[in-house]
Design an enzyme around this catalytic site. Sequence first.
Site, PDB file in Angstrom:
ATOM      1  N   CYS A   8       0.838  -1.200   0.000  1.00  0.00           N
ATOM      2  CA  CYS A   8       0.000   0.000   0.000  1.00  0.00           C
ATOM      3  C   CYS A   8       0.871   1.248   0.000  1.00  0.00           C
ATOM      4  O   CYS A   8       1.391   1.648   1.046  1.00  0.00           O
ATOM      5  CB  CYS A   8      -0.921  -0.004   1.224  1.00  0.00           C
ATOM      6  SG  CYS A   8      -1.961   1.469   1.344  1.00  0.00           S
ATOM      7  N   CYS A  14      -0.304   4.161   2.123  1.00  0.00           N
ATOM      8  CA  CYS A  14      -0.037   3.994   3.554  1.00  0.00           C
ATOM      9  C   CYS A  14       1.433   4.236   3.888  1.00  0.00           C
ATOM     10  O   CYS A  14       1.743   4.821   4.925  1.00  0.00           O
ATOM     11  CB  CYS A  14      -0.385   2.570   4.001  1.00  0.00           C
ATOM     12  SG  CYS A  14      -1.935   1.950   3.378  1.00  0.00           S
ATOM     13  N   ASP A  15       2.319   3.751   3.064  1.00  0.00           N
ATOM     14  CA  ASP A  15       3.716   3.625   3.488  1.00  0.00           C
ATOM     15  C   ASP A  15       4.722   4.491   2.746  1.00  0.00           C
ATOM     16  O   ASP A  15       5.905   4.513   3.112  1.00  0.00           O
ATOM     17  CB  ASP A  15       4.145   2.145   3.366  1.00  0.00           C
ATOM     18  CG  ASP A  15       3.335   1.252   4.292  1.00  0.00           C
ATOM     19  OD1 ASP A  15       2.846   1.756   5.314  1.00  0.00           O
ATOM     20  OD2 ASP A  15       3.180   0.055   3.986  1.00  0.00           O
TER      21      ASP A  15
END
Length: 327
Positions: free
Chosen positions: A136, A139-140
């Site tokens: 993701c 997200c990261d």
Amino acid sequence: MTAGNVRDVIILGGGPAGYTAALYTARANMQPLVIEGVAWGGQLMITSDVENYPGYPDGVLGPEMMQDFRRQAERFGAELVTDDATRVDLSSSPFRVWIGDEEHRARTVIVATGATARQLGLDSERALQGRGVSYCAVCDAAFFRDQTVVVAGGGDSALEEATFLTKFASKVSIVHRRSEFRASPIVVDRARANEKIELVLDSVVAEVLGIDEGRVTGVVVENVETGERTTLPADGLFVAIGHDPTIALVRDQLELDQAGYIVTRGKSTATSVPGVFAAGDVQDHVYRQAVTAAASGCQAALDAERYLAALDTGESTAGAPEASRAS
Ligand code: NAP
């Protein structure tokens, strides 16, 4: 409230959507049974730091956050079963759900079984999940400021994520197994024009390096035409080769879209079967965030509560043409 041994609601799935649906239905006195799965927690269990969930200003580990979700649902009386549902019958009401030979019945079902990011299937990939291997970018990506990353895949997700990653990373290599991209031309053009992006075509990720160091240090890439192997130094590997919604239990019973996601009606979580609601990634291939999954779990709980209230007062269950069979 339950009628005889028929519950008001059974929730399938133990991720952000399922636990949020559990929290809301428990607080509405619906005494939910949550069949959370043996591997409860969902995709957040293979994530390390979560920094984009509101309410955790210092970030939180994915598994810890799911523990928090779970505890909060339990606190209000949700009954959690750490097992996998094995069969579901949504053909008539009350709906029936089995865990092996054990049968449970309910007037509504919330399907929150999630989706799984496809994995390359490498042992080294698995060993380094949450330690540089991510599924993701949204997200990261921010963890890779001024670092070098590899993105695996050639679809819209891979190319969009690669472009997004260039906001943070100093260099992004896209490794794709063919020379043609599946992604739409405009997305490909944007990636090609980005100076930080390098294309490594006709190639697959053969191994992720860094097990001894406990974090990704490089990616071994194999050219599928020549068999030649090259090591790309990298701090991260983003695997973006698609997702599979978890629909095995309901595949032939609910309307699905072409990609296999459960179709929900308008802005609601209502599925093609009145009394059955779907929440989270099993019905959303667009946003796929913990916070959006949780939000739709809340919606499903409210939809189920209102559906039951309408049934109990003999009102029509809006958008539920077959509701009569559920009475
Ligand atoms: P996808 O379209 O299925 O693409 C998956 C990519 O990964 C393909 O390039 C595929 O290669 C590759 N791949 C699959 N398995 C692999 C493996 N084992 N090893 C190496 N490579 C592998 O998935 P997606 O990109 O996640 O997109 C899913 C859907 O969402 C699509 O319909 C997409 O258009 C849509 N989407 C749209 C947008 C947008 O419009 N903004 C953004 C993201 C996603 P091959 O090409 O060789 O099969």
